[in-house]
Design a protein around this motif. Structure first.
Motif, mmCIF file in Angstrom:
data_model
loop_
_atom_site.group_PDB
_atom_site.id
_atom_site.type_symbol
_atom_site.label_atom_id
_atom_site.label_comp_id
_atom_site.label_asym_id
_atom_site.label_seq_id
_atom_site.Cartn_x
_atom_site.Cartn_y
_atom_site.Cartn_z
ATOM 1 N N PRO A 15 0.810 -1.150 -0.079
ATOM 2 C CA PRO A 15 -0.047 0.142 0.054
ATOM 3 C C PRO A 15 0.828 1.250 -0.041
ATOM 4 N N ALA A 16 1.839 1.309 0.623
ATOM 5 C CA ALA A 16 2.769 2.310 0.802
ATOM 6 C C ALA A 16 3.444 2.743 -0.689
ATOM 7 N N THR A 17 3.812 1.734 -1.447
ATOM 8 C CA THR A 17 4.347 1.773 -2.479
ATOM 9 C C THR A 17 3.152 2.584 -3.610
ATOM 10 N N GLN A 18 1.989 1.697 -3.515
ATOM 11 C CA GLN A 18 0.934 2.259 -4.484
ATOM 12 C C GLN A 18 0.394 3.724 -4.106
ATOM 13 N N ARG A 19 0.685 4.177 -2.943
ATOM 14 C CA ARG A 19 0.312 5.512 -2.805
ATOM 15 C C ARG A 19 1.246 6.365 -3.480
ATOM 16 N N ALA A 20 2.691 6.108 -3.305
ATOM 17 C CA ALA A 20 3.577 7.168 -4.119
ATOM 18 C C ALA A 20 3.453 6.961 -5.586
ATOM 19 N N ALA A 21 3.290 5.702 -6.090
ATOM 20 C CA ALA A 21 3.268 5.213 -7.545
ATOM 21 C C ALA A 21 1.843 6.294 -7.905
ATOM 22 N N ALA A 22 0.748 6.257 -7.218
ATOM 23 C CA ALA A 22 -0.298 6.968 -7.732
ATOM 24 C C ALA A 22 0.050 8.528 -7.873
ATOM 25 N N ALA A 23 0.781 8.964 -6.828
ATOM 26 C CA ALA A 23 1.010 10.558 -6.835
ATOM 27 C C ALA A 23 2.072 10.685 -7.945
ATOM 28 N N ASN A 24 2.756 9.867 -8.289
ATOM 29 C CA ASN A 24 3.621 10.022 -9.587
ATOM 30 C C ASN A 24 3.062 9.632 -10.876
ATOM 31 N N GLY A 25 2.032 9.298 -10.821
ATOM 32 C CA GLY A 25 1.139 8.967 -12.057
ATOM 33 C C GLY A 25 1.153 7.464 -12.576
ATOM 34 N N LEU A 26 1.700 6.484 -11.731
ATOM 35 C CA LEU A 26 2.087 5.258 -12.329
ATOM 36 C C LEU A 26 0.866 4.237 -11.677
ATOM 37 N N SER A 27 0.681 3.263 -12.330
ATOM 38 C CA SER A 27 0.049 2.211 -12.137
ATOM 39 C C SER A 27 0.363 0.789 -12.634
ATOM 40 N N GLY A 28 -0.493 -0.186 -12.556
ATOM 41 C CA GLY A 28 -0.226 -1.474 -13.059
ATOM 42 C C GLY A 28 1.088 -1.968 -12.410
ATOM 43 N N ARG A 29 1.912 -2.786 -13.172
ATOM 44 C CA ARG A 29 3.030 -3.426 -12.969
ATOM 45 C C ARG A 29 4.606 -2.651 -12.996
ATOM 46 N N PHE A 30 4.314 -1.238 -12.459
ATOM 47 C CA PHE A 30 5.283 -0.292 -12.621
ATOM 48 C C PHE A 30 6.456 -0.694 -12.512
#
Ligand SMILES: N[C@@H](CCC(=O)N[C@@H](CS)C(=O)NCC(=O)O)C(=O)O
Length: 218
Positions: free
Chosen positions: A197-212
């Motif tokens: 979940p922590a990574t998902q939050r940072a990824a979302a803020a960076n515009g990333l999704s999927g198996r980034f």
């Protein structure tokens, strides 16, 4: 309170993931490179080369991805603590990644910065260095040390996961891309990291999704 300065999907991403994983109060300021934010006097005071990441800490402003990750790792339980026996191996491999992998990935992505006329040769040489170093890193990851394990978040796994993204998604030429799937122990770390979940939050803020991290789109 930490304040991280970055650009979306740049090296600040690894620091952002570490901050979220640490669960410490922080703010992320995304700068606009096209608007000249990185060369502004304010940013040059944070980073002498006008690059990202830079981070304000209670003890002063820091720059360099590796330095910031080490700082956060030792303060917030994302790396072996100073004095711990396993810190010896952790530090060796951390600097290996910072100095040996990160720099080679930069040459794979931006070979024209070394030579505009010979970009292909520079990128191929970087790829050869990476393949050799990735084999060494895969071998140590396969032993599943506590500081580089899919079961436990840590700054080294976060750092490697971001670099796996770059060497697959941003290689200068598609045929030079390196896939995490060729390195099962490292791919397992990236897969576990991107699911947290922590990574998902940072990824979302960076515009990333999927198996980034483990299987990004090129
Ligand atoms: N060794 C530095 C490299 C920093 C770096 O090259 N950052 C890139 C983004 S990944 C940057 O700021 N690029 C902006 C530019 O080249 O103007 C670190 O790891 O922090």
């Amino acid at each position: 309170m930490y304040r991280l300065y970055g650009v979306q999907d740049f090296a600040n991403l690894a620091v952002h993931v570490a901050l979220e994983e640490a669960g410490v109060p922080h703010e992320v300021v995304f700068l606009d490179m096209d608007a000249g934010d990185l060369q502004s006097p304010d940013h040059l005071a944070r980073h002498p080369m006008g690059l990202v990441p830079a981070m304000e800490t209670p003890e002063g402003t820091m720059f360099e991805t590796g330095a910031i990750l080490l700082y956060l790792g030792e303060r917030h339980g994302l790396a072996p603590a100073p004095g711990a026996a396993e810190r010896v191996a952790f530090l060796s491999w951390f600097v290996f990644v910072n100095n040996g992998l990160h720099t080679a990935v930069m040459d794979l992505i931006h070979p024209y910065r070394i030579s505009e006329d010979h970009a292909r040769i520079v990128a191929e040489a970087a790829r050869a260095r990476l393949v050799e170093r990735m084999a060494a890193l895969e071998a140590v990851a396969a032993t599943r040390p506590g500081w580089l394990s899919p079961d436990r978040p840590g700054v080294l796994g976060i750092y490697i996961s971001m670099l796996l993204r770059w060497m697959r998604a941003f290689a200068w030429a598609p045929d030079l891309a390196i896939s995490a799937q060729d390195y099962p122990a490292l791919a397992a770390i990236a897969t576990a990291c991107e699911a947290r979940p922590a990574t998902q939050r940072a990824a979302a803020a960076n515009g990333l999704s999927g198996r980034f991290f483990s299987d990004p789109e090129g």
